[in-house]
Design an enzyme around this catalytic site. Structure first.
Site, PDB file in Angstrom:
ATOM      1  CG  PHE A 120      26.511 -12.838  22.467  1.00  0.00           C
ATOM      2  CD1 PHE A 120      26.931 -14.159  22.307  1.00  0.00           C
ATOM      3  CD2 PHE A 120      26.452 -12.029  21.343  1.00  0.00           C
ATOM      4  CE1 PHE A 120      27.296 -14.659  21.075  1.00  0.00           C
ATOM      5  CE2 PHE A 120      26.824 -12.524  20.096  1.00  0.00           C
ATOM      6  CZ  PHE A 120      27.245 -13.842  19.971  1.00  0.00           C
ATOM      7  CG  ASN A 126      36.008 -14.371  24.670  1.00  0.00           C
ATOM      8  OD1 ASN A 126      35.257 -13.676  24.020  1.00  0.00           O
ATOM      9  ND2 ASN A 126      36.467 -15.542  24.254  1.00  0.00           N
ATOM     10  CB  ILE A 140      48.178  31.858   1.877  1.00  0.00           C
ATOM     11  CG1 ILE A 140      46.769  31.462   2.330  1.00  0.00           C
ATOM     12  CG2 ILE A 140      48.376  31.594   0.379  1.00  0.00           C
ATOM     13  CD1 ILE A 140      46.468  29.989   2.176  1.00  0.00           C
ATOM     14  CE  LYS A 143      60.602  23.109  -8.203  1.00  0.00           C
ATOM     15  NZ  LYS A 143      59.446  23.394  -9.079  1.00  0.00           N
ATOM     16  CD  GLU A 201      58.281  -0.867  36.209  1.00  0.00           C
ATOM     17  OE1 GLU A 201      58.771   0.246  35.931  1.00  0.00           O
ATOM     18  OE2 GLU A 201      58.942  -1.927  36.179  1.00  0.00           O
ATOM     19  CG  HIS A 250      51.831  -7.911  31.660  1.00  0.00           C
ATOM     20  ND1 HIS A 250      53.055  -7.536  31.164  1.00  0.00           N
ATOM     21  CD2 HIS A 250      52.086  -8.672  32.747  1.00  0.00           C
ATOM     22  CE1 HIS A 250      54.023  -8.061  31.908  1.00  0.00           C
ATOM     23  NE2 HIS A 250      53.455  -8.752  32.891  1.00  0.00           N
TER      24      HIS A 250
END
Length: 524
Positions: free
Chosen positions: A473, A428, A126, A137, A340, A288
């Site tokens: 589906f 898909n 705190i 500030k 890689e 990829h």
């Protein structure tokens, strides 16, 4: 009268060197609280305890130490305003010119196993954030240091400016300070929100379809990358949270620096290899952001070889993830083609000399493949999309066999393997497997029939007796018939189409096994 510097730190790295320079070289009077004052005094440096300076004791077990007008008046006073000067004189307050504060280790605390909420609460600072924000500030008059890494730069600044700091320097410190307190507060908010969510879920009051009402990303330790997906795109790698984890905690043993695309592919590889746990040696090759080969073997060398042979053409220049330490046999196989990156939980000591023959090959050790993010974030114009990660474990006991033909235990295990892979292929997605090895993958097509044709063409004659997984589906029975014609034996798919009955009927006509999982795994 000596200028004042307030030092109150949890992390005491570099503290004594800084205190010594401020006190002896630049003639600052040091004010400190608690353990900081004790450490400075033990180094035989002159220091005034905050409680002596304010005349108010530390109370509430240290919860209140620096929250006092003599401290915050000295920090917030604008020295260019006569009325502020008058207030300082009337209240015997001296301006504080340098504030050095770092905060209670909240994130380190909550990262500990079995940490209690009480421990976490007591490590919410705190006074520290209040000092930092007040100093930031008033940066026109105060230099605030919120990290030990800034100490050397402060001393160089004082040396270059006869014991003073420039406005430009103080403003830079203020920006860093506000970023620091923002990160700190965000970590606390995320932790307490998580605790609240846990409590609500235990009471079954939390909707499964809601996330937090606000969302903040807490990022630190930026690492500029050579470029992003393409050379004309600047890119930076940020660590989430103050404590390194995931790829930030990985150890790179050799090779060039990681690129933007490397990291994306490594994460795709990690998420797949995490599916297989530690039960069997598993290997994945990514190209990829999609797998081109995934396999389970009796040894890690066998698993890698099977994954490589699944699509040796695409494996060239790929990213490899292994769930077992790299041994000599596997290292020799890895060296046979251009790759890689390779990541594994460990490397046996003798493989270093083998892998070093490929100097540009990036070899990484990631001890925990399961430490992924619980949320995914994607930006869109004017905002971002946040969702819970698709990390729900595969639950075959909830699957439903909908055909007359039932799967054997061995067939069910192959369907589980195919399903695990399919959830990590861009939709898909159609995945064809045999002998716990991918033999055909159709990814990212605009229709499922197109994905099926790509996967079956890649599988070729190996499709005879193979298994097919679909991430979504079948809207029609055409893909089922195409699969059967190629020799597929069994299919696993989520179900949920209005035409499920057509697909099931076709499977029965053609003597296939079909299993419905009841859960979809689109990956966009």
């Amino acid at each position: 009268m000596k200028p004042l510097a307030l030092l109150s730190v949890s992390d005491k790295t570099g503290l004594l060197d800084l205190a010594r320079e401020l006190s002896t070289t630049y003639n600052f009077q040091l004010i400190s609280s608690g353990g900081t004052a004790k450490a400075i005094k033990a180094a035989e440096l002159e220091v005034t305890k905050v409680s002596d300076y304010t005349g108010a004791p530390e109370i509430l077990g240290g919860r209140v130490k620096t929250l006092h007008p003599r401290i915050h008046g000295g920090i917030l006073a604008r020295l260019d305003l006569p009325e502020h000067q008058q207030d300082l004189n009337d209240n015997a307050i001296q301006p504080i010119r340098i504030v050095v504060v770092n905060l209670y280790p909240f994130e380190e605390t909550i990262a500990k196993p079995n940490v209690t909420l009480e421990d976490a609460i007591e490590n919410i600072d705190i006074g520290g954030p209040t000092l930092i924000r007040a100093s930031a500030k008033n940066y026109k008059h105060v230099a605030v240091l919120s990290n030990p890494s800034q100490y050397a730069e402060l001393l160089e600044e004082l040396k270059a400016n006869n014991g003073e700091t420039t406005l430009e320097f103080r403003k830079k410190l203020a920006v860093a300070a506000f970023k620091h307190t923002q990160s700190y507060d965000t970590a606390i908010a995320k932790y307490l929100s998580g605790d609240l969510v846990s409590n609500l879920e235990s009471l079954e009051e939390k909707s499964t379809n809601t996330l937090s009402s606000s969302y903040t990303l807490l990022c630190n330790n930026p690492k500029p990358l050579r470029y992003g997906e393409n050379p004309h795109q600047p890119a930076t790698w940020y660590q989430v949270g103050a404590t390194p984890k995931g790829w930030s905690a990985a150890q790179q043993l050799q090779g060039k620096e990681l690129s933007f695309n490397n990291l994306l592919d490594l994460e795709a590889a990690r998420s797949i290899i995490a599916e297989f746990g530690d039960d069997q040696p598993a290997a994945v090759i990514i190209k990829h952001n999609n797998p081109c080969g995934v396999a389970i073997g009796s040894t890690i060398a066998e698993a890698y070889q099977k994954a490589f042979e699944a699509d040796s053409t695409s494996a060239f220049g790929g990213i490899v993830a292994l769930n077992r330490p790299i041994d000599e046999e596997t290292a020799q196989l890895l060296n046979k083609t251009f790759l890689e990156c390779v990541v594994a939980p460990a490397c046996v000591p003798s493989v270093a000399s083998i892998l070093s023959k490929k100097q540009n090959l990036r070899v990484l050790v990631l001890s925990d493949f399961h430490q992924g993010s619980h949320e995914t974030v994607k930006t869109i114009a004017g905002g971002m999309l946040v969702q819970r990660s698709d990390d729900e474990s595969v639950k075959p006991d909830t699957w439903k066999v909908v055909t007359q033909k039932q799967p054997t235990p061995e067939q069910l295990q192959e369907l589980i393997f195919a399903w695990k892979v399919s959830r990590h292929v861009k939709s898909n997605a159609i995945v064809i497997t045999k002998d716990s090895t991918t033999i055909g993958i159709g990814a990212g097509q605009m229709n499922r029939v197109g994905s099926a044709k790509i996967a079956l063409e890649q599988a070729g004659e190996k499709a005879q007796g193979a298994f097919l997984a679909s991430d979504g589906f079948f809207p029609f029975d055409d893909s089922v018939r195409t699969a059967a014609a190629a020799g597929i034996t069994a299919i696993v798919q989520p179900g949920g189409s209005l035409r499920d009955a057509d697909s099931i009927k076709a499977a029965d006509e053609l003597g296939l096994v079909m299993v419905l999982t009841g859960i979809r795994h689109f990956l966009h």
